[in-house]
Design an enzyme around this catalytic site. Structure first.
Site, mmCIF file in Angstrom:
data_model
loop_
_atom_site.group_PDB
_atom_site.id
_atom_site.type_symbol
_atom_site.label_atom_id
_atom_site.label_comp_id
_atom_site.label_asym_id
_atom_site.label_seq_id
_atom_site.Cartn_x
_atom_site.Cartn_y
_atom_site.Cartn_z
ATOM 1 C CG ASP A 223 -1.930 1.125 1.187
ATOM 2 O OD1 ASP A 223 -3.068 0.861 0.749
ATOM 3 O OD2 ASP A 223 -1.601 2.261 1.595
ATOM 4 C CB ILE A 224 1.087 4.211 -2.256
ATOM 5 C CG1 ILE A 224 1.508 3.330 -3.442
ATOM 6 C CG2 ILE A 224 1.845 5.531 -2.296
ATOM 7 C CD1 ILE A 224 1.180 3.914 -4.793
ATOM 8 C CG ASN A 231 -4.941 10.970 -5.697
ATOM 9 O OD1 ASN A 231 -4.238 11.039 -6.697
ATOM 10 N ND2 ASN A 231 -5.536 9.857 -5.322
ATOM 11 C CG ASP A 240 -4.287 8.360 -12.387
ATOM 12 O OD1 ASP A 240 -4.687 7.839 -11.335
ATOM 13 O OD2 ASP A 240 -5.034 8.876 -13.239
ATOM 14 C CD GLU A 266 -4.584 3.929 -1.334
ATOM 15 O OE1 GLU A 266 -4.806 4.297 -0.177
ATOM 16 O OE2 GLU A 266 -5.421 4.045 -2.251
#
Length: 353
Positions: A223-224, A231, A240, A266
């Protein structure tokens, strides 16, 4: 096709039978009957079939009439052998082509009807001889008829081959499109990685194989960190770009037997085939460090991000697909809870790196 073949062959038959009528000194009504049958009738038959609601059925009836009339001529002329042969041969060929084996029976019935109609009017007589001119004309008529028939068969075979080739090309194109659609259905459109549907399809068989072979399989749930902040600060286009950068990094670090998936948002997952948990943790650590050092350049800025990773392995954590994914997710949650930008292995006492 039938109009062309009937008209051409009837002109040849008119010449051959006319030669025989000339030889035997036939009366005027014989010549009138010959002209009506072999010069006028083909066009009337075509006109009738074209106006019919069921053209094929009408043409079948025309062919029945062809053979009945042929039976009347051979019996009226006394069964001259060459004339009888070419009339019977051409009629039988037509019937078999359009009706199959039953056409032979239908031909015999129709020719019998024609002979019987004449027999009801005048006594049957037997004059099998034909002079040399009539014989030669009969042979020429039969040869030209068979040539025309073979030419039509060849043209239809070539046309059928072309249609089959076109259908094969269309079928191959459809199969290619189906393969592309199947691939697209299993791929995430943004990153090009496999999606959750593909993961659900392949994970269980991979686990079964590893269990049967006594091998290990590891899951890396990735997971980022703080992706929503990326965003919100830089826009979804920048987000993106970060997702795509991580996807490319994952693809560079997987082997052919591994599976890289985007689960959604993500979240990503790597399925490491035949990989024990310790090796999987080391590979996760390499990925984490590589992503941390990565710089994502967009038109407006240069971005950096980190990731958290949870590791679970079969058979250490679970041998059941859904439970193993839950274990990897729990390890990921522990990594985030411990401060993010780290790898945690699922275990009774989770370990951090």
């Amino acid at each position: 096709m039938n109009r062309r073949n009937r008209s051409a062959s009837y002109v040849l038959l008119f010449v051959a039978l006319g030669s025989h009528l000339l030889t035997i000194g036939a009366p005027a009504w014989g010549w009138v009957a010959l002209a009506l049958n072999y010069l006028v009738y083909p066009h009337l038959a075509y006109w009738r079939a074209r106006r019919a609601d069921d053209q094929r059925r009408a043409e079948m009836h025309n062919m029945d009439a062809d053979i009945v009339l042929a039976g009347m001529w051979v019996s009226a002329l006394g069964f001259p052998l060459w004339i009888t042969f070419i009339l019977c041969a051409s009629g039988c060929i037509n019937m078999v082509v359009f009706h199959g084996g039953r056409g032979g029976v239908r031909f015999l019935l129709n020719i019998g009807v024609g002979i019987a109609l004449v027999a009801l009017a005048v006594p049957l007589h037997w004059h099998p001889e034909t002079d040399l001119r009539t014989t030669a004309l009969c042979m020429a008529a039969l040869g030209l008829y068979l040539f025309a028939f073979a030419r039509d068969g060849y043209e239809r075979a070539i046309a059928q081959h072309a249609v089959h080739a076109q259908l094969r090309g269309q079928f191959d194109e459809i199969r290619s499109l189906q393969a592309q659609l199947r691939e697209q259905a299993l791929r995430d459109p943004l990153t090009g990685l496999f999606n959750r549907r593909h993961l659900d399809t392949v994970l269980a068989p991979m686990l079964e194989r590893c269990a049967s072979q006594g091998a290990s399989l590891s899951l890396l749930m990735i997971d980022i960190d703080h992706f929503k902040r990326v965003n919100d600060t830089h826009g979804h286009a920048a987000g993106d770009a970060v997702l795509q950068a991580l996807a490319q990094l994952l693809l560079r670090h997987v082997r052919p037997q591994d599976v890289a998936c985007r689960l959604g948002g993500e979240e990503f997952m790597l399925v490491l085939d035949n990989t024990p948990v310790a090796v999987a943790a080391q590979r996760a650590q390499v990925l984490r460090q590589a992503f941390e050092a990565l710089r994502v350049r967009t038109v407006e800025c240069e971005l950096a991000a980190t990731l958290s990773c949870g590791v679970a392995a079969c058979p250490d954590s679970s041998q059941e697909p859904r439970a193993l994914v839950v274990c990897a997710d729990q390890a990921l949650y522990a990594a985030k809870k411990q401060g993010r930008n780290r790898v945690v292995v699922h275990a009774p006492q989770a370990r951090g790196f």
